[in-house]
Scaffold this active site. Sequence first.
Site, PDB file in Angstrom:
ATOM      1  N   GLU A 167      32.438 -43.911 -28.688  1.00 42.70           N
ATOM      2  CA  GLU A 167      33.541 -42.952 -28.587  1.00 42.70           C
ATOM      3  C   GLU A 167      34.528 -43.347 -27.496  1.00 42.70           C
ATOM      4  O   GLU A 167      34.667 -42.637 -26.500  1.00 42.70           O
ATOM      5  CB  GLU A 167      32.988 -41.563 -28.264  1.00 42.70           C
ATOM      6  CG  GLU A 167      32.074 -41.014 -29.316  1.00 42.70           C
ATOM      7  CD  GLU A 167      31.374 -39.737 -28.876  1.00 42.70           C
ATOM      8  OE1 GLU A 167      31.061 -38.936 -29.750  1.00 42.70           O
ATOM      9  OE2 GLU A 167      31.140 -39.561 -27.663  1.00 42.70           O
ATOM     10  N   PRO A 168      35.221 -44.455 -27.660  1.00 41.72           N
ATOM     11  CA  PRO A 168      36.191 -44.824 -26.629  1.00 41.72           C
ATOM     12  C   PRO A 168      37.416 -43.917 -26.707  1.00 41.72           C
ATOM     13  O   PRO A 168      37.911 -43.622 -27.786  1.00 41.72           O
ATOM     14  CB  PRO A 168      36.554 -46.264 -27.003  1.00 41.72           C
ATOM     15  CG  PRO A 168      36.318 -46.345 -28.475  1.00 41.72           C
ATOM     16  CD  PRO A 168      35.189 -45.397 -28.784  1.00 41.72           C
ATOM     17  N   GLY A 169      37.882 -43.473 -25.569  1.00 40.24           N
ATOM     18  CA  GLY A 169      39.103 -42.663 -25.521  1.00 40.24           C
ATOM     19  C   GLY A 169      40.140 -43.383 -24.688  1.00 40.24           C
ATOM     20  O   GLY A 169      41.101 -43.979 -25.196  1.00 40.24           O
ATOM     21  N   GLY A 182      33.713 -44.489 -22.300  1.00 39.51           N
ATOM     22  CA  GLY A 182      33.629 -44.766 -20.872  1.00 39.51           C
ATOM     23  C   GLY A 182      34.094 -46.127 -20.411  1.00 39.51           C
ATOM     24  O   GLY A 182      34.075 -46.427 -19.214  1.00 39.51           O
ATOM     25  N   TYR A 207      44.678 -39.182 -20.850  1.00 40.41           N
ATOM     26  CA  TYR A 207      44.461 -38.085 -19.921  1.00 40.41           C
ATOM     27  C   TYR A 207      45.701 -37.725 -19.117  1.00 40.41           C
ATOM     28  O   TYR A 207      45.597 -37.287 -17.975  1.00 40.41           O
ATOM     29  CB  TYR A 207      43.262 -38.397 -18.995  1.00 40.41           C
ATOM     30  CG  TYR A 207      41.984 -38.663 -19.751  1.00 40.41           C
ATOM     31  CD1 TYR A 207      41.376 -37.647 -20.481  1.00 40.41           C
ATOM     32  CD2 TYR A 207      41.395 -39.920 -19.780  1.00 40.41           C
ATOM     33  CE1 TYR A 207      40.212 -37.883 -21.206  1.00 40.41           C
ATOM     34  CE2 TYR A 207      40.227 -40.168 -20.500  1.00 40.41           C
ATOM     35  CZ  TYR A 207      39.652 -39.133 -21.206  1.00 40.41           C
ATOM     36  OH  TYR A 207      38.493 -39.372 -21.926  1.00 40.41           O
ATOM     37  N   CYS A 262      56.622 -27.347  -6.611  1.00 38.47           N
ATOM     38  CA  CYS A 262      56.577 -26.718  -5.292  1.00 38.47           C
ATOM     39  C   CYS A 262      55.157 -26.821  -4.763  1.00 38.47           C
ATOM     40  O   CYS A 262      54.425 -25.829  -4.727  1.00 38.47           O
ATOM     41  CB  CYS A 262      57.011 -25.275  -5.392  1.00 38.47           C
ATOM     42  SG  CYS A 262      58.700 -25.165  -5.939  1.00 38.47           S
ATOM     43  N   GLU A 263      54.770 -28.015  -4.377  1.00 41.20           N
ATOM     44  CA  GLU A 263      53.391 -28.263  -3.980  1.00 41.20           C
ATOM     45  C   GLU A 263      53.343 -29.648  -3.345  1.00 41.20           C
ATOM     46  O   GLU A 263      53.700 -30.639  -3.989  1.00 41.20           O
ATOM     47  CB  GLU A 263      52.526 -28.208  -5.248  1.00 41.20           C
ATOM     48  CG  GLU A 263      51.133 -28.590  -5.054  1.00 41.20           C
ATOM     49  CD  GLU A 263      50.157 -27.587  -5.684  1.00 41.20           C
ATOM     50  OE1 GLU A 263      50.583 -26.504  -6.117  1.00 41.20           O
ATOM     51  OE2 GLU A 263      48.975 -27.913  -5.708  1.00 41.20           O
TER      52      GLU A 263
END
Length: 435
Positions: free
Chosen positions: A294-296, A252, A394, A365-366
């Site tokens: 648990e660093p990501g 986190g 991410y 297309c959005e």
Amino acid sequence: MNSTLVSECLQVNAAGHLTIGGCDTVELARKYGTPLYVMDESSIRTALRDYKRSIDENYENGGMVAYASKACCFQELYRIVMQEGCGADVVSGGELYTAMRVGFPAERLYFHGNNKSEAELRMALEYGVGRIVVDNLTELAQLSKISQEMGKTAAIFLRITPGIDAHTHSFVRTGQIDSKFGITLENGDAMKAVRRALETPGVELKGLHCHIGSQIFDEEPFIHAAETMLNFMTQIRDETGIVLTQLNLGGGFGIRYTEDDHPKAYGEYMKLVSGALHKRAKALHMPVPYLIIEPGRSVVASAGITLYTVGAVKDIPGIRTYVSIDGGMPDNPRYALYQAAYTAVVANKAAQPADRIYTISGRCCESGDLIQEHTPLQECEHGDILAVLATGAYNYSMSSNYNRLPRPAIVMVRDGQARIVVKAETYEDLNRNDL
Ligand code: LLP
């Protein structure tokens, strides 16, 4: 460091081009094509080493850095994590399988998830995953049944929701009472779950886990979580006589996406958390637990950038100017999902002032396919190379094939050398499973 470039691995060379890990990004775009993910290996290794050192230096009973692979998962990354002597958090059979493909030591894996399938639990036991982090009592019962069938004992942690509200985006907040994850502490459910786990055959309760959220800058919620968990471990000792000696505090830690973000050095968080834990343990006559973090994001985000080629530049006078790029929400869905802030640079004009304001739009297309709105950039023209910074976490792991777009390659750079570590998908790849 040039502070507008937000990450240590980025610089501007004599040609006025953005570089990453000593490689010219304009050259990388030319050689490998765009869109392209680029990651700097040294940054990843440095982050892992910093975390490791911070535990070794500040923490008397030792611990482990378990990289949260959901932030970014591919084989070469597991090799790097493994070489650095770290563990990993996996949340699916897919992540577990990828780790096993490179011979990751299974005992250093922590298997998470609020709804693991029976097949995944079996797989975890077959591979000998170090700890299965049990999320709820349904899973506890299922795991007990499977492990007994397999003649094994599953070493488990229980995931506890400590009731801590971290100040971050609501989609990535997980420690508060209203959460799909874990077992609630406040209402006594957590204590009941501990008792249940202690009498459940086929499992051995080794410790506790909590994770309060992601992209958190403030040290206070981490300290509060650590103290709350230690208090609970003391309550467990007092009520059951069992002393749990392992504590996983999740990940986190926030990173710098823009000049406005000011994360502490990782060692700083650890110092503060460790100080609080030592003090509390002493006061409660508890052993200082073996600590897992648990660093990501903070391991990989700053190591990564994404390179795109600019297509059309469309000015709508009095409204805004759109810069269209050859990627978008399929390779980076974070603005569409969280209005996530990013810094972007025109890589071939990185030495020029960012004195224009643009909206970076993807190719899907959005209308919501945007990477950033009203963001300062160097003047953009067709054919420019646009770099979006700090995309190492991410992005690839949340990428999709929306509009049937193939995923870009990942190039790893190190000391001026580049190599492909994940190939770009082909149209054939996109059709591989179609019958
Ligand atoms: N441990 C557990 C149990 C987690 O659920 C997470 C993240 C981590 C560790 C790693 O947290 P980190 O150090 O990366 O903040 N997709 C969102 C982030 C979701 C985070 C989910 N869990 C985003 O793009 O911001």
